[in-house]
Motif scaffolding. Sequence first.
Motif, PDB file in Angstrom:
ATOM      1  N   ILE A 214       0.767  -1.171   0.003  1.00 20.90           N
ATOM      2  CA  ILE A 214      -0.174   0.125  -0.086  1.00 20.90           C
ATOM      3  C   ILE A 214       0.757   1.221   0.038  1.00 20.90           C
ATOM      4  O   ILE A 214       0.913   2.339  -0.676  1.00 20.90           O
ATOM      5  CB  ILE A 214      -1.048  -0.035   1.084  1.00 20.90           C
ATOM      6  CG1 ILE A 214      -2.182  -0.881   1.225  1.00 20.90           C
ATOM      7  CG2 ILE A 214      -1.751   1.293   1.362  1.00 20.90           C
ATOM      8  CD1 ILE A 214      -2.688  -1.359   2.352  1.00 20.90           C
ATOM      9  N   SER A 217       2.410   1.583  -3.374  1.00 21.59           N
ATOM     10  CA  SER A 217       1.526   2.087  -4.334  1.00 21.59           C
ATOM     11  C   SER A 217       1.227   3.811  -4.190  1.00 21.59           C
ATOM     12  O   SER A 217       1.187   4.483  -5.055  1.00 21.59           O
ATOM     13  CB  SER A 217       0.136   1.685  -4.099  1.00 21.59           C
ATOM     14  OG  SER A 217      -0.946   1.895  -4.868  1.00 21.59           O
ATOM     15  N   LEU A 221       1.931   6.664  -6.889  1.00 20.65           N
ATOM     16  CA  LEU A 221       1.071   7.585  -7.351  1.00 20.65           C
ATOM     17  C   LEU A 221       1.797   9.060  -7.072  1.00 20.65           C
ATOM     18  O   LEU A 221       1.266   9.949  -7.828  1.00 20.65           O
ATOM     19  CB  LEU A 221      -0.212   7.557  -6.548  1.00 20.65           C
ATOM     20  CG  LEU A 221      -1.086   6.274  -7.027  1.00 20.65           C
ATOM     21  CD1 LEU A 221      -2.110   5.981  -5.770  1.00 20.65           C
ATOM     22  CD2 LEU A 221      -1.436   6.439  -8.639  1.00 20.65           C
ATOM     23  N   HIS A 452      -1.600   6.401 -14.513  1.00 23.59           N
ATOM     24  CA  HIS A 452      -2.124   5.434 -13.515  1.00 23.59           C
ATOM     25  C   HIS A 452      -2.847   4.215 -14.043  1.00 23.59           C
ATOM     26  O   HIS A 452      -3.243   3.228 -13.594  1.00 23.59           O
ATOM     27  CB  HIS A 452      -3.370   5.969 -12.829  1.00 23.59           C
ATOM     28  CG  HIS A 452      -3.062   7.348 -12.025  1.00 23.59           C
ATOM     29  ND1 HIS A 452      -3.798   8.044 -11.359  1.00 23.59           N
ATOM     30  CD2 HIS A 452      -1.635   7.603 -11.351  1.00 23.59           C
ATOM     31  CE1 HIS A 452      -2.952   9.024 -10.445  1.00 23.59           C
ATOM     32  NE2 HIS A 452      -1.810   8.699 -10.923  1.00 23.59           N
ATOM     33  N   PHE A 457       1.688   0.620 -12.500  1.00 26.59           N
ATOM     34  CA  PHE A 457       0.606   1.177 -11.459  1.00 26.59           C
ATOM     35  C   PHE A 457      -0.425   0.408 -11.234  1.00 26.59           C
ATOM     36  O   PHE A 457      -0.839   0.175 -10.220  1.00 26.59           O
ATOM     37  CB  PHE A 457       0.287   2.463 -12.013  1.00 26.59           C
ATOM     38  CG  PHE A 457       1.396   3.606 -11.854  1.00 26.59           C
ATOM     39  CD1 PHE A 457       1.019   4.258 -10.772  1.00 26.59           C
ATOM     40  CD2 PHE A 457       1.981   4.203 -12.880  1.00 26.59           C
ATOM     41  CE1 PHE A 457       1.997   5.391 -10.769  1.00 26.59           C
ATOM     42  CE2 PHE A 457       3.264   5.174 -12.518  1.00 26.59           C
ATOM     43  CZ  PHE A 457       2.887   5.882 -11.474  1.00 26.59           C
ATOM     44  N   SER A 460       0.784  -2.607  -9.114  1.00 26.76           N
ATOM     45  CA  SER A 460       1.048  -2.105  -7.790  1.00 26.76           C
ATOM     46  C   SER A 460      -0.268  -1.981  -6.883  1.00 26.76           C
ATOM     47  O   SER A 460      -0.539  -2.360  -5.760  1.00 26.76           O
ATOM     48  CB  SER A 460       1.854  -0.719  -7.749  1.00 26.76           C
ATOM     49  OG  SER A 460       1.970  -0.253  -6.614  1.00 26.76           O
ATOM     50  N   SER A 461      -1.260  -1.333  -7.791  1.00 25.79           N
ATOM     51  CA  SER A 461      -2.400  -0.996  -6.989  1.00 25.79           C
ATOM     52  C   SER A 461      -3.231  -2.289  -6.755  1.00 25.79           C
ATOM     53  O   SER A 461      -3.994  -2.436  -5.699  1.00 25.79           O
ATOM     54  CB  SER A 461      -3.371  -0.150  -7.746  1.00 25.79           C
ATOM     55  OG  SER A 461      -2.555   1.137  -8.276  1.00 25.79           O
ATOM     56  N   SER A 465      -4.305  -3.560  -3.066  1.00 20.85           N
ATOM     57  CA  SER A 465      -5.522  -3.784  -2.572  1.00 20.85           C
ATOM     58  C   SER A 465      -5.926  -5.290  -2.260  1.00 20.85           C
ATOM     59  O   SER A 465      -6.478  -5.583  -1.217  1.00 20.85           O
ATOM     60  CB  SER A 465      -6.539  -3.698  -4.096  1.00 20.85           C
ATOM     61  OG  SER A 465      -6.475  -2.212  -4.249  1.00 20.85           O
TER      62      SER A 465
END
Length: 589
Positions: A214, A217, A221, A452, A457, A460-461, A465
């Motif tokens: 997290i 990420s 960003l 994004h 990205f 990573s997201s 999650s």
Amino acid sequence: MTAFANQLRTLHNPHSALSKPVTALVWPGSPFPRNLNSGLKLSILFIMVAVGMVLVIACANVAGLQLARAASRQSELCLRLSLGATRRRVIRQLLTESALLGLIAGVIALLFTWALLRTSVTMIAQAIPAEWGSLVLHVTPDLAIFAYVLAISLLAGVFFGLAPALDSSRSALSSAVNASTTSSPMRSRRLRDMLIAAQVAVSLVLLIAGSMLIRSSIHALRMDTGYDTKHVVNLDLQFPEGPKYTVDRRHALVRELRNRLAGLPGVSAISSACSPTGGCVRTAAVSINGEKPSTHNARAIIFYSFVEPNYFQTLSIPMLSGRGFVSQVGQPEPSVILSQSVAQLLWPSQNPIGRSLRLGTDGQSHFENEALPDGRVYQVIGVAHDTRGVDLDGGDSQLVYLPLPEERWQDYPILIRTKADPLQLIDAIGPVIASLDPNLVATPSTLEQMLHQTPPFLISSLAASIASIVGMLGLLLASMGIFGTVSYIVVLRTREVGIRIALGAKKRDILGLMLRESMRPVLIGLFVGMTLSIGASYLLHGILYGLNTIDPISFVGVSLLFLAIALFAAYLPSRRAMSVDPMVALRYE
């Protein structure tokens, strides 16, 4: 499918590229048969390991509850053994109960997962950008899925039922021989502590890994891209096929479109080029001092991109030294601008301005009829600040900028810088294109949105999650396990607590005793979990961005949070021991 493709080709102009035979690659919806990059492979492996660890936590949780519950069944098991049942038969009965519990859980999980997948696939398909294509997945379980769920359910049932069955049958046999069922055997207590410690350790690993992902990420960003991503709109154009849309016609449309877009409110600059995350930068071998690149004298394989003279002003990329390109009619000057990292790579600790280089694309990937930088000797006229593109580690920041000829504008996206809200500009672009040529297909998006939507990205997201969800689920299961186990221990030790109170023990002493014994396996699990998390952080290093291998915030913060929740889960049932009536407890059996 071949016949369908042939029929589609007949709908296009016989002289167009779409009428020629093409090769299509078809693969299953699962990502595993494809060639995946290392980051995605690591993410998928992490997800599978995390799910397996949650299953281990759940099994250990149920095993601990089964073991605690078995203490209350000692009389029943002793009676069965006294009536002639063998220990093997008792173990078989307990394993059958556990396996049945696992099968019921498997059926519920299969139905819930099926419904969740159908909903998730629909939502994901709607969220995927149109230029990525369509997502069609068949998620209805087949025979293989049913067999897999059946096997996992049976294995889980046997896994969480074997240790309690062996221990309960041994304790019952010992109790039957010794005619004593008033205390929980020390062996059962040690096994319960081991199960709690295992739950805590595995849950802590998941939570720390999730916390690091997290934070990674968030860092990704917020990373410094080296250019403005919030006020620049990327406009991709797709021209219809047909003899009407020749190269000259496309160039004229792009020129007219740029003129109309320049008149929109808030537009401050327009340029034709590929953005750092546009996916149209290419690689080439570079040599210095005018030598033709070859396997012997190539200094490196770097990225290159054709840009207009106002590209750096449009994206707010600062020039560190030298000058930018000069706008001129006809063939542009044979000059290049280097990114800072390329300048350091080719001429470390030297001034690159005025030096020469050549580029070669032999063996590198590029499209047909694409502009290539081969053949010419380029002079370095400037050095620009590094920009980060698709790679989170900055691997694509080594970039050589070449001047884009005006006759190539139609081959590149249009970059529009605006002083106003970029979303308002995107809404205004549609009517402009419709008035110019309604057959043009345009895809506008801000550079921030494009950034994004890049695979690193998204990976990573996604990993962050899933890790957070799985980690919180593991924490919930571990807390339930601690709460349930301590509750059974309090019930089993009611008589002991009553004796202690009758002999003068204070209530806070009873509470302290319960908490100390309950938190001992938790502390052991925290220590083991911290040790395992160090190894997990090294394995996840390939998909972490902006973090050290051992992140103090994740390790210390998550451990303290877990300790507080575990202490609260043990405190709630331990409070009941303080309210035990000694007279009632002494009669408790």
